[in-house]
Write a protein that holds these residues in place. Structure first.
Motif, PDB file in Angstrom:
ATOM      1  N   ARG B 105       0.820  -1.216   0.000  1.00  0.00           N
ATOM      2  CA  ARG B 105       0.000   0.000   0.000  1.00  0.00           C
ATOM      3  C   ARG B 105       0.850   1.262   0.000  1.00  0.00           C
ATOM      4  O   ARG B 105       0.477   2.272  -0.593  1.00  0.00           O
ATOM      5  CB  ARG B 105      -0.968  -0.013   1.192  1.00  0.00           C
ATOM      6  CG  ARG B 105      -2.121  -1.014   0.983  1.00  0.00           C
ATOM      7  CD  ARG B 105      -3.041  -1.054   2.175  1.00  0.00           C
ATOM      8  NE  ARG B 105      -3.672   0.213   2.476  1.00  0.00           N
ATOM      9  CZ  ARG B 105      -4.802   0.641   1.925  1.00  0.00           C
ATOM     10  NH1 ARG B 105      -5.414  -0.088   1.022  1.00  0.00           N
ATOM     11  NH2 ARG B 105      -5.319   1.794   2.271  1.00  0.00           N
ATOM     12  N   VAL B 106       1.990   1.223   0.671  1.00  0.00           N
ATOM     13  CA  VAL B 106       2.846   2.415   0.727  1.00  0.00           C
ATOM     14  C   VAL B 106       3.503   2.663  -0.642  1.00  0.00           C
ATOM     15  O   VAL B 106       3.594   3.795  -1.098  1.00  0.00           O
ATOM     16  CB  VAL B 106       3.890   2.285   1.857  1.00  0.00           C
ATOM     17  CG1 VAL B 106       4.921   3.393   1.776  1.00  0.00           C
ATOM     18  CG2 VAL B 106       3.194   2.316   3.215  1.00  0.00           C
ATOM     19  N   ARG B 109       0.781   3.956  -2.943  1.00  0.00           N
ATOM     20  CA  ARG B 109       0.375   5.316  -2.591  1.00  0.00           C
ATOM     21  C   ARG B 109       1.304   6.366  -3.206  1.00  0.00           C
ATOM     22  O   ARG B 109       0.858   7.367  -3.742  1.00  0.00           O
ATOM     23  CB  ARG B 109       0.421   5.435  -1.064  1.00  0.00           C
ATOM     24  CG  ARG B 109      -0.682   6.255  -0.476  1.00  0.00           C
ATOM     25  CD  ARG B 109      -0.599   6.215   1.034  1.00  0.00           C
ATOM     26  NE  ARG B 109      -1.227   5.033   1.575  1.00  0.00           N
ATOM     27  CZ  ARG B 109      -0.920   4.493   2.764  1.00  0.00           C
ATOM     28  NH1 ARG B 109       0.030   5.011   3.515  1.00  0.00           N
ATOM     29  NH2 ARG B 109      -1.554   3.437   3.193  1.00  0.00           N
ATOM     30  N   ALA B 113       0.120   8.914  -5.955  1.00  0.00           N
ATOM     31  CA  ALA B 113       0.060  10.331  -5.574  1.00  0.00           C
ATOM     32  C   ALA B 113       0.939  11.179  -6.489  1.00  0.00           C
ATOM     33  O   ALA B 113       0.629  12.341  -6.743  1.00  0.00           O
ATOM     34  CB  ALA B 113       0.485  10.501  -4.122  1.00  0.00           C
ATOM     35  N   ALA B 224       4.387  10.596  -0.377  1.00  0.00           N
ATOM     36  CA  ALA B 224       3.803   9.635   0.560  1.00  0.00           C
ATOM     37  C   ALA B 224       4.738   9.503   1.757  1.00  0.00           C
ATOM     38  O   ALA B 224       5.949   9.645   1.615  1.00  0.00           O
ATOM     39  CB  ALA B 224       3.607   8.274  -0.105  1.00  0.00           C
TER      40      ALA B 224
END
Lengths: 243, 262
Positions: B105-106, B109, B113, B224
């Motif tokens: 998820r990181v 992201r 982004a 992020a």
């Protein structure tokens, strides 16, 4: 970050879409000791968010093989009710988002709980999002922190959580669902107010170094009000218990 | 094993007191980075990142798919991470662990982004879009999976070729065009041990770390961030790490670009 199509006006005449100032929190109300079976609990309403948090423990770690003879283990579960959102019916059970939030929330709580005071023990923290309107992890953690105190768990501090965001060039605090869908950055933070240690920090979108610093300043300001409401909830509970 | 861990931990801490690390690196220094694209020919794009002993392979696959109902005008991006059991003694089988979900998820992201992939350009026809799968495979865990995964994912994306599409099907044997990439995001992950900040922790450092902060930037903005582990960071420390991350981006970006070109 939502699609830029149909982006609503999020800031009109220096106010946010719901009339709030940039540094203004939505109305926040917390009540401690609301789940009879739990060792500690709290109910929180923050804007349109409605959250129930409960704590069980410390009790003997189960299953036994997970026990740590030197300290207490912490389990944490954040979940959203399938009826919590204004749009579609959600899926029940853990998903990847809730798994991640549960993990980072647990790590924040492990920082303040005096784990060595409860060797071999286990503390379970539950955060149920009954109604969601953006900033639910902040709402869940702020409520769970009160629930932990209400359970009499020994802690270094009562942490609070809040989300900062960026809308165009403005840094705003306590981002709601509409703002979250179209904002340019979102940054949930958990802080221990006694020394302003940052215990949870997530972010996505785009922020300059200066904007990060400004957001953190605003988080600390807003945190004073959140902490005050947490304390009021706990004081009221013990006042009532005395009577 | 536990006794050995304690001894190693004590050693690392005592060296850190003098500002030193066991492998003689500076506190703000990465281990050797090797990044190679095109390691899996069957994938649309791929790369292997070696950061010290950590080895990560990322494969990119693209499939024609339904658009997601809330983003009908965009392709889909799906990121997954596998902490393979063969990569570390403590990795276990079963459903994805919180650690692997967090890693995926990181990485997702930051890439999302920073708009690294122009998702709007991935619409094929009405309601039909490309799904891009970023699969992160950890082949050896030696600390700092986040930065290694960002490096491999970006190099894989940058070298990816889009399959030919006609009559509702993809021909993976005919890859005509490069995937359009708008910017390069790279992360730096710092640990904190006994109040000291250190970049790119190895396995032994990571095992005793109090806390960890991953910062992904595109060189201009922070895209992020993710703090992990139960330690704390001060706001001043976070600002310091953000500054360092923006500086490191230049070098990481050139490593990614060089790997994708070769």
């Amino acid at each position: 970050m939502g699609s830029s199509l149909n982006k609503p006006e999020l800031i009109v005449n220096g106010k946010r879409h719901d009339g709030r100032g940039f540094d203004q929190l939505r109305p926040l109300r917390i009540e401690a000791g609301v789940v009879k079976n739990a060792d500690g609990s709290a109910y929180l309403e923050w804007g349109d968010n409605k959250v129930l948090a409960a704590v069980y423990g410390p009790r003997e770690a189960m299953p036994k093989h997970i026990a740590d003879p030197s300290k207490c283990i912490v389990k944490c579960r954040y979940s959203m009710a399938p009826f919590s959102g204004i749009d579609d019916h959600g899926r029940s059970g853990p998903n990847r988002r809730s798994t991640e939030i549960s993990k980072v929330a647990r790590e924040a709580f492990e920082n303040v709980i005096l784990l060595n005071d409860y060797p071999g023990g286990m503390i379970e923290i539950f955060m149920e999002i009954l109604q969601s309107d953006g900033g639910t992890r902040a709402a869940g953690i702020t409520a769970a922190s009160v629930a932990l105190a209400n359970a009499g768990i020994r802690m270094k501090d009562i942490v609070y959580a809040v989300s900062a965001g960026r809308i165009d060039k403005h840094i705003v605090i306590d981002v709601d669902m509409l703002e979250d869908n179209y904002s340019d950055a979102d940054m949930p933070v958990v802080v221990a107010p006694r020394n302003n240690d940052v215990l949870l920090l997530q972010m996505d979108g785009g922020l300059s170094t200066e904007q990060f610093s400004e957001a953190m300043r605003m988080v600390l300001e807003a945190g004073k009000r959140i902490s005050a409401e947490q304390k009021r909830a706990l004081e009221d509970y013990y006042k009532m218990a005395k009577e | 094993m536990e006794i050995l861990d304690t001894i190693k931990g004590t050693y690392i801490r005592s060296m850190l007191k003098e500002g030193k690390r066991q492998d003689l690196r500076a506190l703000d220094q990465f281990r050797d980075i090797k990044l190679r694209a095109g390691v899996i020919e069957h994938a649309e794009g791929s790369a292997q990142a070696d950061v010290g002993d950590t080895r990560v392979v990322v494969g990119i696959k693209m499939m024609p798919d339904e658009a997601m109902p809330d983003t009908p005008d965009q392709g889909n991006l799906i990121t997954n991470a596998e902490l393979l059991q063969l990569a570390y003694e403590d990795y276990e089988p079963g459903p994805p662990s919180p650690e692997s979900v967090e890693l995926a998820r990181v990485v997702d992201r930051g890439i999302r982004a920073a708009n690294c992939i122009d998702l709007a350009s991935l619409v094929l026809e009405d309601k039909k879009v490309w799904s891009i799968f970023i699969d992160i495979y950890v082949l050896n865990y030696g600390g700092n999976l986040f930065d290694a995964s960002y490096l491999a994912a970006m190099a894989a994306l940058l070298s990816a070729k889009v399959p030919h599409y006609s009559d509702g099907a993809a021909d993976h044997r005919r890859r005509d065009t490069s995937l359009k990439i708008n910017g390069i995001v790279a992360s730096t992950t710092f640990g904190k041990i006994d109040g000291r900040l250190l970049l790119d922790m190895d396995l032994n450092e990571e095992r005793i770390a109090d806390t960890r902060l991953t910062i992904a930037t595109d060189g201009e903005s922070i895209r992020a961030m993710q703090k992990g582990l139960s330690g704390a960071v001060t706001i001043g420390e976070a600002e310091q790490m953000i500054g360092e991350s923006l500086v490191q981006h230049k070098r990481l970006k050139s490593i990614i670009e060089r790997a994708a070109k070769e």
